[in-house]
Scaffold this active site. Structure first.
Site, PDB file in Angstrom:
ATOM      1  N   PHE A 163      -1.160 -18.372   2.783  1.00 23.62           N
ATOM      2  CA  PHE A 163      -2.020 -18.248   3.881  1.00 23.62           C
ATOM      3  C   PHE A 163      -3.648 -18.370   3.469  1.00 23.62           C
ATOM      4  CE2 PHE A 163      -4.352 -15.508   6.905  1.00 23.62           C
ATOM      5  CZ  PHE A 163      -3.974 -15.825   8.233  1.00 23.62           C
ATOM      6  N   GLU A 195     -12.936 -16.785   2.743  1.00 21.93           N
ATOM      7  CA  GLU A 195     -14.124 -17.884   2.193  1.00 21.93           C
ATOM      8  C   GLU A 195     -14.910 -16.825   1.209  1.00 21.93           C
ATOM      9  OE1 GLU A 195     -13.711 -21.440   5.602  1.00 21.93           O
ATOM     10  OE2 GLU A 195     -15.598 -20.407   4.841  1.00 21.93           O
ATOM     11  N   ARG A 239       8.675  18.724 -17.236  1.00 24.25           N
ATOM     12  CA  ARG A 239       7.362  19.221 -17.910  1.00 24.25           C
ATOM     13  C   ARG A 239       7.528  20.678 -18.109  1.00 24.25           C
ATOM     14  NH1 ARG A 239       3.565  16.779 -21.121  1.00 24.25           N
ATOM     15  NH2 ARG A 239       1.625  17.949 -21.062  1.00 24.25           N
ATOM     16  N   GLN A 257      -2.747  12.701 -11.038  1.00 22.67           N
ATOM     17  CA  GLN A 257      -3.126  14.012 -11.444  1.00 22.67           C
ATOM     18  C   GLN A 257      -1.917  15.191 -12.188  1.00 22.67           C
ATOM     19  OE1 GLN A 257      -6.505  14.415 -11.445  1.00 22.67           O
ATOM     20  NE2 GLN A 257      -6.738  16.454 -11.752  1.00 22.67           N
ATOM     21  N   GLY A 305      -1.325  14.526 -15.593  1.00 20.86           N
ATOM     22  CA  GLY A 305      -2.346  14.750 -16.626  1.00 20.86           C
ATOM     23  C   GLY A 305      -2.617  13.237 -17.380  1.00 20.86           C
ATOM     24  N   GLU A 336      -5.497  -8.088   4.479  1.00 21.42           N
ATOM     25  CA  GLU A 336      -5.051  -8.241   5.706  1.00 21.42           C
ATOM     26  C   GLU A 336      -5.487  -7.126   6.973  1.00 21.42           C
ATOM     27  OE1 GLU A 336      -0.644  -8.908   6.236  1.00 21.42           O
ATOM     28  OE2 GLU A 336      -0.555  -9.420   4.046  1.00 21.42           O
TER      29      GLU A 336
END
Length: 384
Positions: free
Chosen positions: A125, A129, A268, A337, A340, A364
């Site tokens: 598409f 410009e 973690r 975040q 870490g 778009e």
């Protein structure tokens, strides 16, 4: 495992649930979970594979009806959750050929849409410009009638699939009128004399993107889509059809980020427990999940309206695209975040998602444009 309970919402039919299952299974088997070293070659391969699997049929008209937006949205959400380039390859087949699906002649549809659906032709598409991005009404490329042909002169930039497409639906100025009324749309084969790639553009989420140069490119009169001067309307209606699906892709990114954050938080170690035991983490995950569900509601409401609602859906589409892309940015940022240092490390999925999401707030119809569409519609209803 991403939440799929939304598929029980009344917006969907059983065929949509079956589609979600089939695409998810295909992705799990066929997609690598990582970025491609050669995005152009990977995109070519993905288009061929998606075509062979039958999924690209969703992105084009079958000749009698418009593409089903709910199916497009489900496909994009699912593909994006698994891999950004797969979503890109699918989406551009729809957007690149969308003007033909919506406004093409029977012959234009016969010539191009079966190839697009099979993955045998890559679509693009070409509207943006160098001097006009969101200001599409002021395009400068010209198309002059010369005998039985049109001759196109100018440049397009930030064209997705630039350099690998087999054809470009190109918008150019054909009349003396300023603004939107002077634009027309053309199907320009990639091998046309005078059409070349002036520059390959590298962006933070790698995919085929280029600046194109049209040096007296000639196409026959039959290459025009619609009538002279209808190009702006054709372009805007094409973008509006696929606008909701941009939000769906953002939703797919957000769902993946939420999944990654939950998994990381559960693994973690933090003190005697895990990161997931922390109250701040729980608060963050709650916010992320709420943003995801709000986006899904807006997206599938808008998709339903476009398919069966029978009403003006520009505001709903704009709201869906605006909220989903902005919310996905927040969700992914929160996932980074929570990770870490790992969150900004190459090769970690949330770092990839952080780069993938950013462009969706621009292309778009940038977020600022969506806000204008929403506000104008509200003011129009108020008689202002």
């Amino acid at each position: 495992m991403a939440d799929r309970t939304f598929l029980s919402w009344p917006f969907f039919e059983s065929r949509h649930r079956d589609l979600a299952d089939s695409i998810d299974a295909w992705c799990a088997t066929n997609l690598d979970d990582g970025e491609a070293s050669d995005p152009a070659e990977a995109c070519r391969s993905l288009v061929a594979d998606l075509g062979a699997a039958g999924f690209l049929k969703l992105a084009v008209s079958d000749g009698d009806s418009r593409p089903d937006v709910r199916s497009l949205a489900i496909a994009r959400e699912t593909l994006a959750r698994h891999g950004a380039l797969a979503d890109f390859a699918f989406a551009m087949q729809g957007l690149g050929s969308g003007a033909i699906s919506l406004f093409g002649t029977l012959q234009q549809k016969r010539d191009w849409l079966p190839k697009v659906a099979a993955g045998d032709a890559i679509a693009a598409f070409a509207m943006t410009e160098p001097a006009s991005g969101s200001d599409a009404a002021n395009l400068q490329m010209t198309a002059e009638r010369i005998g039985d042909d049109w001759e196109l002169i100018g440049e397009k930039t930030y064209i997705s699939n630039g350099g690998i497409a087999d054809f470009y639906v190109t918008f150019a100025r054909t009349g003396d009128e300023d603004g939107a009324r002077g634009l027309s749309a053309f199907i320009v084969p990639a091998d046309s004399d005078g059409l070349g790639v002036a520059e390959q553009i590298e962006v933070i989420s790698p995919h085929p993107l280029a600046r194109l140069h049209y040096d007296k490119v000639r196409v026959p009169a039959a290459a025009m889509i619609g009538e002279p001067g209808e190009g702006f309307r054709i372009g805007m209606e094409t973008l509006n059809l696929f606008r909701v699906t941009v939000g769906a892709a953002a939703l797919g990114f957000a769902r993946r980020a939420l999944d990654e954050a939950v998994r990381f938080a559960g693994d973690r170690r933090l003190g005697r427990g895990t990161l997931a035991d922390n109250a701040v983490t729980k608060s963050k995950l709650g916010d992320m999940a709420t943003l995801v569900d709000a986006s899904a509601l807006l997206i599938y409401r808008a998709a339903w309206q476009q398919d069966v609602g029978g009403q003006d859906h520009r505001r709903a589409a704009a709201m869906a695209k605006l909220h989903a892309t902005e919310a996905a940015q927040q969700v992914i940022d929160a996932a980074v975040q929570l990770h870490g240092g790992a969150g900004v490390t190459r090769g970690v999925k949330v770092e990839e998602l952080y780069r993938d999401i950013r462009a969706l707030r621009i292309y778009e119809g940038a977020s600022e444009v969506q806000r204008q569409i929403i506000a104008k519609d509200i003011l129009r209803e108020a008689g202002l």
